[in-house]
Design a protein around this motif. Structure first.
Motif, short mmCIF file in Angstrom:
data_model
loop_
_atom_site.label_atom_id
_atom_site.label_comp_id
_atom_site.label_asym_id
_atom_site.label_seq_id
_atom_site.Cartn_x
_atom_site.Cartn_y
_atom_site.Cartn_z
N VAL A 28 0.98 -0.80 0.00
CA VAL A 28 0.06 -0.28 -0.01
C VAL A 28 0.88 1.11 -0.13
O VAL A 28 1.27 1.17 0.56
CB VAL A 28 -1.09 -0.02 0.99
CG1 VAL A 28 -1.55 1.54 1.31
CG2 VAL A 28 -1.82 -1.25 1.33
N ASP A 29 0.27 2.61 -1.07
CA ASP A 29 1.39 3.73 -0.71
C ASP A 29 -0.11 4.91 -0.91
O ASP A 29 -0.94 4.62 -0.57
CB ASP A 29 1.96 3.49 -2.39
CG ASP A 29 2.89 3.09 -2.76
OD1 ASP A 29 4.09 2.82 -1.92
OD2 ASP A 29 2.91 2.37 -4.46
N GLU A 34 -2.54 12.00 3.30
CA GLU A 34 -3.32 10.59 2.84
C GLU A 34 -3.62 9.63 4.50
O GLU A 34 -3.14 9.80 4.92
CB GLU A 34 -3.65 9.83 2.22
CG GLU A 34 -3.17 10.79 0.08
CD GLU A 34 -3.05 9.45 -0.98
OE1 GLU A 34 -3.90 9.91 -1.46
OE2 GLU A 34 -2.82 8.05 -0.07
N LYS A 35 -5.50 9.65 4.36
CA LYS A 35 -5.42 8.45 5.70
C LYS A 35 -5.38 6.90 5.33
O LYS A 35 -5.95 6.84 4.20
CB LYS A 35 -6.96 9.56 6.34
CG LYS A 35 -7.23 10.72 6.49
CD LYS A 35 -8.80 10.59 6.69
CE LYS A 35 -8.96 11.95 7.67
NZ LYS A 35 -10.43 12.59 8.19
N VAL A 49 5.21 -0.45 8.95
CA VAL A 49 5.10 0.53 8.16
C VAL A 49 6.33 0.30 7.10
O VAL A 49 7.52 0.19 7.72
CB VAL A 49 5.67 1.93 8.70
CG1 VAL A 49 6.39 3.42 7.58
CG2 VAL A 49 4.26 2.13 9.44
N ASN A 50 6.41 0.36 6.34
CA ASN A 50 8.52 -0.19 5.63
C ASN A 50 9.33 1.40 4.97
O ASN A 50 10.19 0.86 5.99
CB ASN A 50 8.25 -0.55 4.03
CG ASN A 50 8.36 -2.01 4.19
OD1 ASN A 50 8.20 -2.50 5.48
ND2 ASN A 50 6.92 -2.53 2.85
N ARG A 96 4.04 11.65 6.19
CA ARG A 96 4.52 12.15 4.62
C ARG A 96 4.63 10.74 3.84
O ARG A 96 3.83 9.32 4.22
CB ARG A 96 6.37 12.07 4.91
CG ARG A 96 7.10 10.67 5.75
CD ARG A 96 8.64 11.19 5.31
NE ARG A 96 9.48 10.37 5.82
CZ ARG A 96 10.70 9.72 6.69
NH1 ARG A 96 9.59 10.94 8.51
NH2 ARG A 96 10.75 8.53 7.29
N ASP A 97 5.28 11.18 2.50
CA ASP A 97 4.71 9.55 1.73
C ASP A 97 5.59 8.18 2.38
O ASP A 97 6.80 8.37 2.87
CB ASP A 97 5.86 9.43 0.44
CG ASP A 97 5.04 11.14 -0.49
OD1 ASP A 97 3.99 11.85 -0.15
OD2 ASP A 97 5.92 11.53 -1.65
N SER A 98 4.63 7.83 2.07
CA SER A 98 4.96 5.73 2.88
C SER A 98 4.38 4.76 1.88
O SER A 98 3.43 5.09 1.65
CB SER A 98 3.81 6.22 4.68
OG SER A 98 4.65 7.20 5.26
N ASN A 99 5.53 3.96 2.47
CA ASN A 99 5.15 2.99 2.04
C ASN A 99 4.41 1.19 3.22
O ASN A 99 5.50 1.69 3.94
CB ASN A 99 5.92 1.64 0.81
CG ASN A 99 6.01 0.87 1.08
OD1 ASN A 99 6.62 -0.38 0.89
ND2 ASN A 99 4.61 0.36 0.33
N LEU A 100 3.65 1.00 2.76
CA LEU A 100 3.23 -0.24 4.05
C LEU A 100 2.70 -1.28 3.35
O LEU A 100 2.58 -1.92 2.20
CB LEU A 100 1.85 0.27 4.36
CG LEU A 100 1.70 1.99 4.58
CD1 LEU A 100 0.18 2.13 5.78
CD2 LEU A 100 2.27 2.39 5.73
N VAL A 101 2.57 -2.55 4.36
CA VAL A 101 3.14 -3.41 4.32
C VAL A 101 1.19 -3.83 4.75
O VAL A 101 1.00 -3.85 5.87
CB VAL A 101 3.97 -4.71 4.76
CG1 VAL A 101 2.98 -6.14 4.41
CG2 VAL A 101 4.54 -4.65 3.38
N LYS A 102 0.04 -4.79 3.96
CA LYS A 102 -1.05 -4.88 4.48
C LYS A 102 -0.78 -6.35 4.43
O LYS A 102 -0.96 -7.40 3.39
CB LYS A 102 -1.80 -4.45 3.60
CG LYS A 102 -3.34 -4.35 3.81
CD LYS A 102 -4.23 -3.59 3.39
CE LYS A 102 -5.83 -3.29 2.81
NZ LYS A 102 -7.37 -3.12 2.38
#
Length: 570
Positions: A28-29, A34-35, A49-50, A96-102
């Motif tokens: 997920v980016d 963004e919420k 959170v990556n 801030r701009d974030s990359n996540l694992v869902k």
């Protein structure tokens, strides 16, 4: 399958369990602002959170939103709702701009059903995480990656960088400075840099708005630098700033002359640049230390309650705090506490505060211009004159120390927070106890004493400030019982006319309804001081020295107990 990073929280699990979980995840980016989810949403997934960072926001006791935690790379969010089956209890937004694992709840349940050991290992991991959160005592929630951007070509960004570098080096803080020439294309590099540093600064430039926009997206907090004496203007993308300001992440730094008594035209700057907070900084060591503490999340907030003449104890508290070497970086209050806090925010010394309070409230009773009680017992003209004589036309936004005061809005039933009004007018509203002083009509509604709805606005302080909070509560132990009533009845009519007991009754009645909230608010402070003022009545304006001394001794005692725990590392 999402890529697992070196700081992936799942690495604490056994290899086979970790591989099984990662095989069921998706990427997920989120862009800054963004919420991820809101309060009340269903708990439908766990996230890790990556890269980047997330902010966790809870509503305070009176509904004021508060940044309660910052979720950093390698940390999870959303797991409690998935396991408990309850709706989300907080709003989570990308700082801030974030990359996540869902990992969705459906996949989670499927995995647990097929491999029950996963639940055991995740429970062990979550217990460890909760213990870490519980044991964290420094209270630091302030984001650590900061963009310093110029409002215009003449902004003194170089001065900010130079002076902050000096004070950070003096205290042994690790930091890194990234300029346009350095670039920084990969977020993973930033994550590793953050792991090594206390603070990371992105330095903007006036001739490259693309670079400034990138800094704004990648930073946890944005500092807009401007010269206070310049015409208010902003060359940056107002839309980007407005988007980030929604999430309490934008500050305005106004560089001021060392020689001025008080800043001016701050409200014009605030109308031009959409920010959450602003700070007036002179080229003085104390001001740079003040800014450093704020950026490190170690600034101290002080909240002063109302309480009539008992608020003199706040002056003693300020003396004890000053002697302990604790610097106040934010201050606010309600009713008479707001008046004492306003004196401090104005930049007056302790001696000057004492002189002004004595002249205004001790030398003569400020509540003795009685009138026919159509709206109130007192006209309020004397109070207004005293407030204007002391504060003049100063605006709250122009004060040296960030300040707020609370009043109660009879029109909508909400607490009203004053941040940009004329100081004397805001204070007139904050002390307008119903029945004693007339309400204050404003464009926001009809305003009365802050103590009616919130006599101890700690949640407001928590909403604007991330470090330790001290609360001084002088409203406890009111001696208004049957013995007090009988004693007042026995006084001669002449003495009752000079000091009518109805004033004490109205003052007490006006705040008694908010006591449950006040206790809740006081519990949210890191240190709550309750001076033993049982012998001081709320209208005893002549008991100055005794009340100040009680406040001093109790605050000194409490600071001696708590100073190392609260303020170590400042």
């Amino acid at each position: 399958m999402a890529k697992a990073t070196d700081h992936d929280v799942f690495k604490a699990l056994s290899p086979d369990v970790r591989a099984t979980i990662l095989g069921a995840t998706e990427r997920v980016d989120l862009r800054a602002g963004e919420k991820l989810f809101e309060v009340g949403d269903p708990g439908d997934a766990i996230f890790v959170v990556n890269t980047g960072s997330l902010g966790v926001y809870f509503p305070g006791p009176s509904g004021y939103p508060q940044l309660s935690a910052v979720i950093k790379p390698g940390e999870t969010v959303g797991e409690m709702a998935v396991i408990s089956g309850e709706p989300r209890s907080a709003t989570v937004t990308a700082i801030r701009d974030s990359n996540l694992v869902k990992l969705t709840k459906i996949e989670f349940d499927r995995l647990v059903h097929s491999k029950p050991v996963i639940m055991n290992e995740l429970n062990r991991l979550l217990v460890h995480r909760l213990q870490q959160v519980t044991n964290k005592t420094d209270g630091r929630l302030e984001p650590k990656t900061i963009a310093i951007l110029p409002a215009g070509k003449m902004a003194k960004v170089d001065l900010i960088v130079k002076q902050l570098s000096e004070v950070l080096n003096q205290d042994g803080n690790a930091f890194s400075i990234i300029t346009k020439e350095d670039g920084l294309e990969q977020l993973d590099d930033l994550t590793k840099l953050e792991a090594r540093c206390d603070l990371v600064f992105f330095i903007g430039c006036c001739d490259d708005q693309r670079w400034n926009a990138k800094c704004a997206r990648q930073a946890d907090r944005i500092l807009i630098v401007a010269n206070g004496a310049d015409r208010p203007h902003c060359d940056l993308s107002v839309e980007i700033l407005r988007q980030r300001a929604v999430h309490q992440l934008v500050d305005l730094i106004l560089i001021q002359s060392d020689t001025i008594a008080l800043p001016r035209q701050t409200t014009a700057w605030l109308d031009t640049v959409p920010v959450n907070r602003h700070f007036h900084i002179r080229n003085k060591p104390a001001d740079w230390q003040h800014l450093k503490r704020i950026l490190m999340g170690r600034g101290v907030g002080l909240v002063l309650s109302g309480g009539g003449a008992r608020a003199y104890a706040h002056i003693g508290a300020l003396k004890a705090i000053e002697e302990a070497g604790v610097n106040i970086d934010f201050i606010g209050g309600s009713s008479m506490g707001a008046i004492v806090a306003g004196c401090y925010a104005f930049g007056w010394s302790l001696d000057e505060i004492i002189d002004r309070i004595k002249t205004s409230f001790v030398a003569s009773n400020p509540l003795n211009d009685y009138t026919l009680p159509f709206m109130s017992l007192v006209r309020g003209h004397k109070v207004e004159r005293l407030l204007y004589q002391n504060y003049g036309d100063a605006n709250i936004a122009d004060l040296w120390v960030p300040y707020f005061c609370a009043s109660s809005n009879l029109t909508n039933g909400h607490v009203h927070i004053h941040k940009t009004d004329k100081l004397w007018k805001a204070l007139r509203a904050s002390i307008a106890l119903p029945g004693i002083l007339p309400p204050v009509p404003t464009k926001h509604g009809l305003l009365v004493d802050g103590g009616v709805l919130d006599n101890m606005p700690v949640d407001v302080m928590r909403g604007i400030h991330r470090g330790p909070v001290i609360a001084i509560d002088v409203a406890r132990e009111h001696l208004m019982d049957t013995a007090w009533f009988e004693k007042e009845n026995q006084r001669s009519w002449f003495r009752k006319a000079i000091a009518p007991p109805i004033i004490s009754i109205l003052m007490r009645s006006g705040t008694v309804g908010s006591e449950a909230l006040n206790r809740q608010q006081a519990n949210r402070a890191d240190l709550t001081v309750e001076p033993p003022l049982g012998s001081i009545e709320i209208r005893q304006w002549k008991c100055f020295e005794e009340t100040v001394e009680i406040g001093y001794q109790e605050t000194k005692k409490q600071l001696d107990k708590s100073k190392n725990r609260l303020f170590s590392g400042r």
